[in-house]
Design an enzyme around this catalytic site. Structure first.
Site, short mmCIF file in Angstrom:
data_model
loop_
_atom_site.label_atom_id
_atom_site.label_comp_id
_atom_site.label_asym_id
_atom_site.label_seq_id
_atom_site.Cartn_x
_atom_site.Cartn_y
_atom_site.Cartn_z
N GLU A 287 63.81 55.41 55.48
CA GLU A 287 64.13 56.53 56.75
C GLU A 287 63.62 57.68 56.40
O GLU A 287 63.60 58.24 55.21
CB GLU A 287 65.62 56.82 56.67
CG GLU A 287 66.31 55.44 57.55
CD GLU A 287 67.93 55.70 57.67
OE1 GLU A 287 68.19 56.91 57.57
OE2 GLU A 287 68.83 54.71 57.69
N CYS B 101 70.99 51.05 53.47
CA CYS B 101 70.24 49.75 52.76
C CYS B 101 70.64 49.48 51.40
O CYS B 101 71.13 48.40 51.09
CB CYS B 101 68.61 50.27 52.84
SG CYS B 101 68.22 50.59 54.72
N LYS C 264 74.55 48.33 51.37
CA LYS C 264 74.75 47.07 52.16
C LYS C 264 73.76 45.91 51.50
O LYS C 264 74.43 44.88 51.31
CB LYS C 264 74.29 47.43 53.40
CG LYS C 264 74.36 46.27 54.55
CD LYS C 264 74.40 46.92 55.80
CE LYS C 264 72.92 46.78 56.48
NZ LYS C 264 72.69 45.40 57.06
N ARG D 147 75.31 57.82 56.53
CA ARG D 147 75.75 56.71 56.04
C ARG D 147 75.84 56.57 54.39
O ARG D 147 75.00 56.61 53.99
CB ARG D 147 75.01 55.47 56.68
CG ARG D 147 75.34 55.30 58.30
CD ARG D 147 74.84 54.00 58.77
NE ARG D 147 73.38 54.53 59.16
CZ ARG D 147 72.63 53.57 59.45
NH1 ARG D 147 72.88 52.43 59.91
NH2 ARG D 147 71.39 54.11 59.92
#
Ligand code: UGA
Length: 455
Positions: A158, A281, A284, A348
């Site tokens: 990102e 990422c 998770k 996040r």
């Protein structure tokens, strides 16, 4: 080639822009009308360097719709890049991937050949499942259609998503069917051979070589994605573990990182100790990998430990603050940075947000600043938490009256602060440099009570 991409999140949208730029005719599909509206106006729903000028420049080569069935019908390649949210047990939820596969199959027509590409990060075996879902849907409607399924994981970061897409380290294609390998090799040819003119906003770095193409089976491709993220996460956690010991023995972790990073077998990247990893990422995907292991009754203590260290790390920072201030209850703490890393507004699993919540729970008032992520961050806190947070419009305002300052995200603007001006606004000049961006000696000479991570 005509390419349809289901999902216009980070992966889908970046891939759509990339493929349109290198000459393909691309349709991006999403169910979110607000996103489609923005995209059709040439505006990006995500914050990514260079994306808006490219969106505007691509004109009719890139369009957006909410009709996946129709967009799939006309395509040669259909990429599935929808979300795979984390389930309660850590598994990645593939219901949206399967739903997209079904809709794609409904759109397929006889007499044409289709390549379906799974781009979302999915549990091992999902490609096989996608092929099954498509075949079943075709059988139900009595259509005989030639199709192939391939795994094509992405490795983009990102904030640097376009750069990583134009100039990847490698491209991985996992497919058993020659049709898929042939179609994807052709689709990526301009990237593999770097024959496109680099966009002004995303220049090619000097010395960049041609990216290798790895063709393998789908299961191995799916595993490559998880193994890459888990390995990077544990590389960072390892450094954070060593950083804790460095503090005890009096070593400087940034020197240690430099010293080991020059060993070509180790490499210099992803060795920065600090508040640890967050984002959508690493947390998770490591959870999903462990979930796959559990399915096979296979223990993965190394991946497990990478996660444990990452959480421990946050508590350690808090303890450091407690001991420096002799308790945080009733204190005012400034926190610079809310995004999980610089150059994104993504919060996040941000270590910063987790630490702020812990501070509030322990009775502190928190003054925060972030150049980009303030709006998004507000939603991450409950009403009672928000009552204990002052959202400040500058880092200096955040420092006003604070008794300690935690540097949580290494934004460029924080590296260029007037540290004297900042200090003058604080009640007690305690600096906890959670990303090791400042020079400890320089700060101490300025009168700061400085502490970093592992130094
Ligand atoms: C990560 C991977 O780097 C990409 O290759 C992958 O494609 C992506 O996940 C994904 O699966 O979609 P991303 O989550 O965007 O990309 O973030 P990174 O830039 O890799 O950083 C992850 C976290 O590690 C951040 O919180 C960052 O602050 C932290 N980090 C990174 C460190 O603490 N130390 C380091 O040395 C490097």
């Amino acid at each position: 080639m005509r390419i349809t991409i289901a999902g216009t999140g980070y992966v889908g949208l970046t891939t759509a822009v990339l493929l349109a730029y290198i000459g393909h005719d691309v349709t991006g599909v999403d169910i979110d009308e607000r996103k489609l509206e923005l995209l059709n106006e040439g505006k990006s729903p995500i914050h990514e360097a260079g994306i808006e000028p490219l969106l505007i420049s691509l004109g009719s080569r890139l369009h957006f719709t909410n009709d996946l069935r129709a967009a799939a019908r006309e395509a040669d390649i259909i990429m599935i890049a929808v979300g795979t949210p984390e389930k309660m047990n850590g598994e990645a939820d593939t219901q949206y991937v399967e739903a997209a596969a079904r809709t794609v199959a409904e759109g397929m027509v006889e007499g044409r050949a289709y390549t379906i590409v799974v781009k979302s990060t999915v549990p091992i075996g999902t490609n096989r499942r996608v092929a099954h879902v498509i075949q079943r849907t075709l059988d139900e409607s009595g259509k005989a259609v030639r199709f192939a399924v391939a795994s094509n994981p992405e490795f983009l970061r990102e904030g640097l998503a376009l750069y990583d897409s134009f100039y990847p380290d490698r491209i991985v294609i996992g497919a058993e069917d020659e049709l898929a390998v042939d179609m994807l090799s052709r689709m990526y040819r301009p990237i593999l051979e770097q024959t496109f003119d680099p966009p002004d906003v995303i220049p090619r770095r000097e010395g960049y070589g041609l990216p290798p193409l790895i063709t393998t089976d789908a299961i191995s491709a799916e595993m490559i994605k998880y193994a890459a993220n888990a390995y990077l996460a544990l590389k960072i956690s390892f450094m954070n573990e060593i950083a804790g010991l460095a503090e005890k023995v009096g070593a400087d972790i940034t020197e240690v990182a430099r010293g080991i990073g020059l060993d070509t077998r180790i490499g210099p990247r992803y060795l920065a100790a600090g508040l640890g990893w967050g984002g959508s990422c690493f947390p998770k995907d490591t959870a999903a990998l462990l979930a796959v292991g559990r399915e096979y009754h296979y223990e993965m203590p190394i991946v497990e430990a990478a996660r444990t260290v990452n959480v421990l790390n946050r508590t350690r920072i808090l303890e450091k603050m407690q001991s420096l201030l002799k308790g945080v209850r009733g204190r005012t703490i400034a926190v610079l940075g809310l995004a999980f890393k610089p150059d994104t507004d993504d919060i996040r699993e941000s270590p910063s947000i987790a630490i702020i919540k812990m501070l509030i729970e322990r009775g502190a008032h928190v003054r925060v600043h972030d150049p980009l992520a303030m709006e998004r961050a507000k939603d991450a806190f409950s009403a009672s938490e928000q009552a204990e947070i002052t959202f400040s419009s500058t880092p200096y305002e955040a420092a006003e009256g604070a008794e300690a300052l935690l540097l949580a995200t290494e934004w460029k603007m924080y590296k260029e602060l007037d540290l004297d001006g900042l200090k003058k606004r604080m009640r007690i000049p305690v600096m906890i440099d959670g990303r090791n961006i400042y020079d400890p000696e320089k700060l101490r000479a300025m009168g700061w009570i400085y502490t970093g991570v592992g130094r």
